[in-house]
Design a protein around this motif. Structure first.
Motif, PDB file in Angstrom:
ATOM      1  N   GLY A  62       0.816  -1.204   0.000  1.00 26.59           N
ATOM      2  CA  GLY A  62       0.000   0.000   0.000  1.00 26.59           C
ATOM      3  C   GLY A  62       0.851   1.256   0.000  1.00 26.59           C
ATOM      4  O   GLY A  62       2.039   1.228  -0.317  1.00 26.59           O
ATOM      5  N   LYS A  63       0.242   2.345   0.387  1.00 28.04           N
ATOM      6  CA  LYS A  63       0.914   3.648   0.475  1.00 28.04           C
ATOM      7  C   LYS A  63       1.837   3.677   1.684  1.00 28.04           C
ATOM      8  O   LYS A  63       1.680   2.905   2.628  1.00 28.04           O
ATOM      9  N   GLU A  65       2.100   5.739   4.200  1.00 30.30           N
ATOM     10  CA  GLU A  65       1.485   5.998   5.507  1.00 30.30           C
ATOM     11  C   GLU A  65       0.789   4.769   6.094  1.00 30.30           C
ATOM     12  O   GLU A  65       0.546   4.697   7.292  1.00 30.30           O
ATOM     13  N   ASP A  66       0.490   3.772   5.264  1.00 31.70           N
ATOM     14  CA  ASP A  66      -0.161   2.552   5.732  1.00 31.70           C
ATOM     15  C   ASP A  66       0.827   1.404   5.964  1.00 31.70           C
ATOM     16  O   ASP A  66       0.430   0.346   6.452  1.00 31.70           O
ATOM     17  N   ALA A  67       2.086   1.591   5.602  1.00 32.71           N
ATOM     18  CA  ALA A  67       3.076   0.504   5.672  1.00 32.71           C
ATOM     19  C   ALA A  67       3.548   0.276   7.105  1.00 32.71           C
ATOM     20  O   ALA A  67       3.874   1.217   7.831  1.00 32.71           O
ATOM     21  N   ALA A  68       3.573  -0.984   7.509  1.00 33.00           N
ATOM     22  CA  ALA A  68       4.047  -1.359   8.843  1.00 33.00           C
ATOM     23  C   ALA A  68       5.569  -1.447   8.848  1.00 33.00           C
ATOM     24  O   ALA A  68       6.193  -1.732   7.816  1.00 33.00           O
ATOM     25  N   ARG A  83      10.323  -0.629   6.232  1.00 30.54           N
ATOM     26  CA  ARG A  83       8.949  -0.802   5.783  1.00 30.54           C
ATOM     27  C   ARG A  83       8.946  -0.665   4.266  1.00 30.54           C
ATOM     28  O   ARG A  83       9.796   0.006   3.684  1.00 30.54           O
ATOM     29  N   TYR A  85       6.588  -0.154   0.692  1.00 31.76           N
ATOM     30  CA  TYR A  85       5.354   0.410   0.171  1.00 31.76           C
ATOM     31  C   TYR A  85       5.494   0.655  -1.316  1.00 31.76           C
ATOM     32  O   TYR A  85       6.554   0.483  -1.899  1.00 31.76           O
ATOM     33  N   GLU A  87       4.362   3.670  -3.877  1.00 29.56           N
ATOM     34  CA  GLU A  87       3.745   4.951  -4.212  1.00 29.56           C
ATOM     35  C   GLU A  87       3.539   5.062  -5.721  1.00 29.56           C
ATOM     36  O   GLU A  87       2.663   5.754  -6.182  1.00 29.56           O
TER      37      GLU A  87
END
Length: 170
Positions: A62-63, A65-68, A83, A85, A87
Motif C-alpha cells: 500500500g501507500k 502511511e499505511d506501511a508497517a 517498511r 510500500y 507509491e
C-alpha cells in the motif's frame, strides 16, 4: 583464330579463377563454427533472471502511511527497521538505522533472481528474494554505504557494510 582462342581461354581462366576464390570464401564461412540461436526456453530463463517474476514484486503493497515497520536483528547485535510500500509502479523501502531514516526506491540494477535491492546512490538495502510476493518475510538483509575515497591520487568507489545478516525479528 589462335589469338581469339587465346583471349577466350584467358577470359575463361580469369572467370574460373574468380569462381574458385568465391567458392573458397564460401567454404571458409561454412566451415566456421555455426552460430546457434538460443532456444526459447533459454531466452525466457534469461529474462526471468534479470526481471521480477510474474508475481508483482512485494505483492500488494500500500501507500507509505499505511506501511508497517519490520524490525530486523543483524550481526553484532545491531538492529534495523524497514517498511515497504508502493507509491508508484515500483516498490520502495524506508530504512531506519543508526539514528537516520533512508528512503530507497527499488533498484532493478542491483536486484536479481536471488536478491531484491533498494538504493538511492548513497545507500543500498538488499534482502533475499525467496518470498518475492512478501518483502516482509525476506531475510539475509544488508545495508551498504557507497562512498568515494582518494587512494594514491585516484578517487575510487568504496562500499562500507553498515549492517549485515539481518533477519526479520519475531
Amino acid at each position: 583464330m589462335k589469338l581469339c582462342t587465346l583471349s577466350l581461354t584467358v577470359a575463361a581462366m580469369l572467370a574460373l579463377s574468380a569462381c574458385k576464390q568465391e567458392q573458397a570464401q564460401t567454404a571458409e564461412v561454412s566451415t566456421a563454427a555455426p552460430v546457434s540461436e538460443p532456444a526459447p526456453a533459454e531466452v525466457a530463463a534469461a529474462a526471468t533472471a534479470s526481471a521480477p517474476a510474474d508475481i508483482p514484486l512485494g505483492g500488494s503493497l500500500g501507500k507509505a502511511e499505511d506501511a508497517a515497520w519490520q524490525s530486523y536483528q543483524c550481526d553484532g547485535g545491531k538492529t534495523l527497521d524497514a517498511r515497504y510500500y508502493r507509491e508508484t509502479d515500483e516498490p520502495a523501502a524506508e530504512v531506519r538505522t543508526e539514528g537516520q531514516t533512508l528512503t530507497l526506491p527499488y533498484s532493478g540494477e542491483y536486484s536479481n533472481e536471488d536478491l531484491t535491492a533498494f538504493g538511492n546512490g548513497t545507500y543500498t538495502w538488499t534482502i533475499g528474494n525467496q518470498y518475492q510476493s512478501d518483502l516482509y518475510k525476506e531475510g539475509n538483509g544488508f545495508l551498504v554505504r557507497h562512498e568515494q575515497e582518494k587512494v594514491g591520487g585516484e578517487t575510487l568507489p568504496v562500499d562500507t557494510v553498515v549492517v549485515k545478516n539481518c533477519m526479520p525479528a519475531q
